[in-house]
Design an enzyme around this catalytic site. Structure first.
Site, PDB file in Angstrom:
ATOM      1  N   GLY A  32       7.658 -21.048 -15.264  1.00 32.72           N
ATOM      2  CA  GLY A  32       8.824 -21.693 -14.688  1.00 32.72           C
ATOM      3  C   GLY A  32       8.616 -22.151 -13.263  1.00 32.72           C
ATOM      4  O   GLY A  32       9.188 -23.159 -12.837  1.00 32.72           O
ATOM      5  N   THR A  33       7.791 -21.438 -12.516  1.00 32.51           N
ATOM      6  CA  THR A  33       7.537 -21.851 -11.126  1.00 32.51           C
ATOM      7  C   THR A  33       6.778 -23.165 -11.103  1.00 32.51           C
ATOM      8  O   THR A  33       7.121 -24.090 -10.341  1.00 32.51           O
ATOM      9  CB  THR A  33       6.742 -20.769 -10.374  1.00 32.51           C
ATOM     10  OG1 THR A  33       7.417 -19.520 -10.469  1.00 32.51           O
ATOM     11  CG2 THR A  33       6.583 -21.144  -8.906  1.00 32.51           C
ATOM     12  N   ARG A  60       3.580 -12.290 -21.119  1.00 32.79           N
ATOM     13  CA  ARG A  60       3.195 -11.000 -20.534  1.00 32.79           C
ATOM     14  C   ARG A  60       1.820 -11.070 -19.873  1.00 32.79           C
ATOM     15  O   ARG A  60       1.555 -10.338 -18.934  1.00 32.79           O
ATOM     16  CB  ARG A  60       3.187  -9.912 -21.608  1.00 32.79           C
ATOM     17  CG  ARG A  60       4.576  -9.466 -22.056  1.00 32.79           C
ATOM     18  CD  ARG A  60       4.491  -8.263 -22.951  1.00 32.79           C
ATOM     19  NE  ARG A  60       5.808  -7.738 -23.301  1.00 32.79           N
ATOM     20  CZ  ARG A  60       6.017  -6.514 -23.745  1.00 32.79           C
ATOM     21  NH1 ARG A  60       5.008  -5.685 -23.903  1.00 32.79           N
ATOM     22  NH2 ARG A  60       7.233  -6.114 -24.048  1.00 32.79           N
ATOM     23  N   ILE A 123       4.487  -6.552 -14.634  1.00 32.94           N
ATOM     24  CA  ILE A 123       3.133  -5.997 -14.608  1.00 32.94           C
ATOM     25  C   ILE A 123       2.211  -6.871 -13.760  1.00 32.94           C
ATOM     26  O   ILE A 123       1.571  -6.412 -12.818  1.00 32.94           O
ATOM     27  CB  ILE A 123       2.560  -5.859 -16.036  1.00 32.94           C
ATOM     28  CG1 ILE A 123       3.469  -4.981 -16.903  1.00 32.94           C
ATOM     29  CG2 ILE A 123       1.135  -5.290 -15.976  1.00 32.94           C
ATOM     30  CD1 ILE A 123       3.669  -3.578 -16.384  1.00 32.94           C
ATOM     31  N   LYS A 134      -4.246  -5.326  -0.674  1.00 30.32           N
ATOM     32  CA  LYS A 134      -5.465  -4.534  -0.471  1.00 30.32           C
ATOM     33  C   LYS A 134      -6.510  -5.343   0.285  1.00 30.32           C
ATOM     34  O   LYS A 134      -7.242  -4.807   1.123  1.00 30.32           O
ATOM     35  CB  LYS A 134      -6.024  -4.091  -1.830  1.00 30.32           C
ATOM     36  CG  LYS A 134      -7.316  -3.293  -1.718  1.00 30.32           C
ATOM     37  CD  LYS A 134      -7.750  -2.700  -3.036  1.00 30.32           C
ATOM     38  CE  LYS A 134      -9.037  -1.890  -2.853  1.00 30.32           C
ATOM     39  NZ  LYS A 134      -9.426  -1.176  -4.080  1.00 30.32           N
ATOM     40  N   ARG A 213      20.916   3.277  20.677  1.00 25.37           N
ATOM     41  CA  ARG A 213      20.422   3.409  22.059  1.00 25.37           C
ATOM     42  C   ARG A 213      19.696   4.738  22.256  1.00 25.37           C
ATOM     43  O   ARG A 213      18.685   4.814  22.916  1.00 25.37           O
ATOM     44  CB  ARG A 213      21.574   3.283  23.054  1.00 25.37           C
ATOM     45  CG  ARG A 213      22.071   1.865  23.258  1.00 25.37           C
ATOM     46  CD  ARG A 213      23.174   1.838  24.294  1.00 25.37           C
ATOM     47  NE  ARG A 213      24.317   2.636  23.870  1.00 25.37           N
ATOM     48  CZ  ARG A 213      25.266   3.089  24.701  1.00 25.37           C
ATOM     49  NH1 ARG A 213      25.154   2.846  25.992  1.00 25.37           N
ATOM     50  NH2 ARG A 213      26.286   3.785  24.233  1.00 25.37           N
ATOM     51  N   HIS A 271      34.046  15.664  19.085  1.00 23.79           N
ATOM     52  CA  HIS A 271      32.872  16.468  18.724  1.00 23.79           C
ATOM     53  C   HIS A 271      32.995  17.022  17.312  1.00 23.79           C
ATOM     54  O   HIS A 271      32.759  18.207  17.060  1.00 23.79           O
ATOM     55  CB  HIS A 271      32.651  17.585  19.745  1.00 23.79           C
ATOM     56  CG  HIS A 271      32.526  17.087  21.145  1.00 23.79           C
ATOM     57  ND1 HIS A 271      31.550  16.197  21.538  1.00 23.79           N
ATOM     58  CD2 HIS A 271      33.276  17.321  22.258  1.00 23.79           C
ATOM     59  CE1 HIS A 271      31.689  15.922  22.828  1.00 23.79           C
ATOM     60  NE2 HIS A 271      32.738  16.586  23.282  1.00 23.79           N
ATOM     61  N   ARG A 429      36.807  35.247  13.301  1.00 27.77           N
ATOM     62  CA  ARG A 429      38.008  34.535  12.894  1.00 27.77           C
ATOM     63  C   ARG A 429      39.181  34.803  13.834  1.00 27.77           C
ATOM     64  O   ARG A 429      39.976  33.909  14.124  1.00 27.77           O
ATOM     65  CB  ARG A 429      38.341  34.911  11.450  1.00 27.77           C
ATOM     66  CG  ARG A 429      39.348  33.994  10.791  1.00 27.77           C
ATOM     67  CD  ARG A 429      39.214  34.033   9.293  1.00 27.77           C
ATOM     68  NE  ARG A 429      37.895  33.563   8.889  1.00 27.77           N
ATOM     69  CZ  ARG A 429      37.553  32.287   8.739  1.00 27.77           C
ATOM     70  NH1 ARG A 429      38.447  31.345   8.960  1.00 27.77           N
ATOM     71  NH2 ARG A 429      36.341  31.955   8.373  1.00 27.77           N
ATOM     72  N   ASP A 459      43.675  41.795  11.672  1.00 31.32           N
ATOM     73  CA  ASP A 459      43.910  41.424  13.079  1.00 31.32           C
ATOM     74  C   ASP A 459      44.178  39.938  13.270  1.00 31.32           C
ATOM     75  O   ASP A 459      45.038  39.543  14.071  1.00 31.32           O
ATOM     76  CB  ASP A 459      42.760  41.897  13.973  1.00 31.32           C
ATOM     77  CG  ASP A 459      41.399  41.361  13.530  1.00 31.32           C
ATOM     78  OD1 ASP A 459      41.325  40.702  12.471  1.00 31.32           O
ATOM     79  OD2 ASP A 459      40.400  41.623  14.242  1.00 31.32           O
ATOM     80  N   ARG A 501      37.045  28.283  -1.016  1.00 30.11           N
ATOM     81  CA  ARG A 501      36.642  28.391   0.391  1.00 30.11           C
ATOM     82  C   ARG A 501      36.206  27.019   0.905  1.00 30.11           C
ATOM     83  O   ARG A 501      35.656  26.217   0.156  1.00 30.11           O
ATOM     84  CB  ARG A 501      35.467  29.381   0.516  1.00 30.11           C
ATOM     85  CG  ARG A 501      35.142  29.750   1.952  1.00 30.11           C
ATOM     86  CD  ARG A 501      33.962  30.706   1.993  1.00 30.11           C
ATOM     87  NE  ARG A 501      32.704  30.034   1.705  1.00 30.11           N
ATOM     88  CZ  ARG A 501      31.535  30.654   1.592  1.00 30.11           C
ATOM     89  NH1 ARG A 501      31.461  31.949   1.732  1.00 30.11           N
ATOM     90  NH2 ARG A 501      30.443  29.981   1.321  1.00 30.11           N
TER      91      ARG A 501
END
Length: 505
Positions: A32-33, A60, A123, A134, A213, A271, A429, A459, A501
């Site tokens: 196609g190209t 392929r 592939i 390479k 920065r 923070h 706590r 407490d 928790r």
């Protein structure tokens, strides 16, 4: 110069090929190209003409032939390579222009069959790319349409490509083939397998979106990495100074918090801990009540809203020094008000939760699923003789959503829809209980208290009661739960156990 061109993404390839041909390059292409180039009047030779072998197996096999791979891999300065080229009548190829089958586009389809996936694994493309990369010192490898213009510019200016350019292109090529193989591997792992919440291999491949920065401190380097448009990492900055590392961390904290609420909500974060949070019937009222909690800490803070910021809310915010704001949208009037403040950073955000939370530790990474456990009143157990009143229940639900976003040990004093005080990050706590009370700018009489983990001793509860708290919500699970419940009964308090928790480290 001989150039092999075989691309799936044909963006700009005709213009690039014409520019190469105008420089005297001989073009070799496939399928196609080649057809596209001919349609545009660009002279091109078919690969089959060069190899003496036709394309076969439904395309392929096209470029995997010694007259192509040898032409690319031959090291020009190696005498034996040069002799082999002469012996086999192979002409060197000096540039390879290749991009790959769009496997990821097919892989993104939920209905993609295994046959579809396999058929769209390239592939020949990766072979050509790796071969050229390479032999980068002799062969330029072009893998992206974004490189067409600068490559042509350098060829016009210098007559060839510099060693530095070819090395840069080679490194980019290896990144592309690595990412391609990774995408194939990850997608095929999902075939006939249930997705794992915690994968066997933690694979994080995310491009750098922005160099910052500095990091948390000026002597640290930092960058933002993101691949999508969701959350704070993908947010669009509409105004203000460059976002800092700390801005982004705080913006994420306040954005995640306000996304807990369905009604208009505002959160002020300093923070990473909430300095104030409120959920009200209007955004401006949520802002006002969030600010009331701790106006001192709000100075220089980061704000999150879960609704479009309107003019009235923007006018309120404009009276305070604010580092940054996260919101899903801004009205034109709000932008006009906020953009008058030169330095304030405005970001527009969509989306919230990632599938995995990852943190680095020395030598490795920790990963966990997000803390997305939502409040479920039906699953809560009233442990005291007195049950919460309707108003206390509303306040307890609100406080439980907020405490999830406070660093442990976490204590939140709240009224319905408004934080009254926050005690965060203390080593015990009871210290968090007292710290929250010490910082309180609002009356604590009649507040409820949310604790991210159990009260290990009576407490903490007793201290909060002295400050005016009347109802408590906590996970439960301490060996001293009975003592804590007894203390609550003795003081006439209501207490609810969630069984969930919310530690945040």
């Amino acid at each position: 110069m001989r150039v092999l061109i075989s691309v799936t993404d044909k963006t700009g390839v005709s213009e690039f090929a014409r520019g190469l041909a105008d420089l005297g390059a001989e073009l070799i292409s496939t399928g196609g190209t080649a057809r596209l180039l001919r349609e545009n009047g660009i002279p091109v030779r078919d690969v089959g003409e060069v190899t003496g072998f036709p394309e076969m197996l439904d395309g392929r096999v096209k470029t995997m032939h010694p007259k192509i791979t040898g032409a690319i891999l031959a090291v020009r300065a190696n005498p034996s390579h040069a002799a082999s080229l002469r012996e086999h009548a192979i002409e060197p190829i000096d540039m390879v222009v290749v991009n790959l089958y769009q496997f990821e586009k097919i892989a993104a389809r939920a209905d993609a069959s295994l046959e579809d996936l396999i058929e769209n694994i390239d592939i020949g493309g990766p072979t050509m790319i790796r071969s050229a990369a390479k032999n980068w010192q002799d062969v330029a490898i072009i893998t992206s349409p974004a490189d067409y213009e600068p490559v042509l510019g350098e060829l016009h200016a210098l007559g060839n490509l510099s060693r530095a350019t070819k090395w840069k292109l080679a490194k980019q090529a290896f990144r592309i083939t690595a990412a391609y193989d990774r995408a194939i591997s990850l997608r095929l792992e999902q075939v006939d397998s249930a997705p794992e919440l915690l994968p066997a291999v933690l694979d994080i491949q995310t491009p750098r979106r922005m160099t910052l920065r500095y990091g948390e401190n000026p002597h640290q380097q930092a960058a933002l990495y993101a691949s999508g448009a969701a959350g704070i990492a993908g947010a669009e900055q509409l105004h203000g100074k460059e976002l800092s590392y700390n801005n982004l961390v705080d913006l994420d904290a306040c954005w995640q918090l306000v996304c807990e609420f369905s009604n208009p909500a505002a959160a002020i974060v300093k923070h990473t801990n909430p300095a104030g949070c409120a959920e009200q019937s209007s955004l401006v009222e949520a802002w006002r009540k969030a600010l009331e909690c701790d106006p001192v800490s709000a100075f220089g803070g980061v704000i999150g809203f879960n609704r479009e910021v309107d003019e009235e809310t923007a006018a309120g915010v404009a009276g305070l020094f604010v580092e940054a704001i996260a919101a899903p949208a801004y009205s034109a009037g709000a932008l006009g008000i906020l953009q008058a403040k030169k330095n304030i950073r405005l970001v527009q955000v969509t989306g919230t939760q990632d599938s995995l939370v990852v943190k680095s530790i020395s030598g490795g990474y920790l990963a966990q699923t997000p803390d997305d456990a939502s409040f479920d009143r039906a699953a809560c157990e009233v442990k005291t003789r007195r049950a919460p009143t309707a108003e206390e229940w509303t306040a307890l639900e609100f406080a439980w959503k907020v405490v999830k976003h406070v660093k442990s040990n976490a204590i939140v004093y709240a009224h319905a829809g408004q934080t009254a005080a926050v005690g965060a990050g203390q080593m015990s706590r009871v210290d968090s209980v007292n710290l929250g009370a010490m910082k309180a700018q609002l009356p604590l009489d009649g507040t409820v208290v949310a604790s991210d983990a159990y009260f290990p001793f009576p407490d903490g509860l007793e201290q909060a009661a002295k400050h005016g708290a009347t109802a408590f919500i906590q996970p439960g699970g301490s060996v001293k739960d009975a003592e804590v419940i007894a203390a609550a009964d003795r003081l006439g308090l209501a207490m609810v156990f969630t069984g969930v928790r919310h530690f945040r480290h």
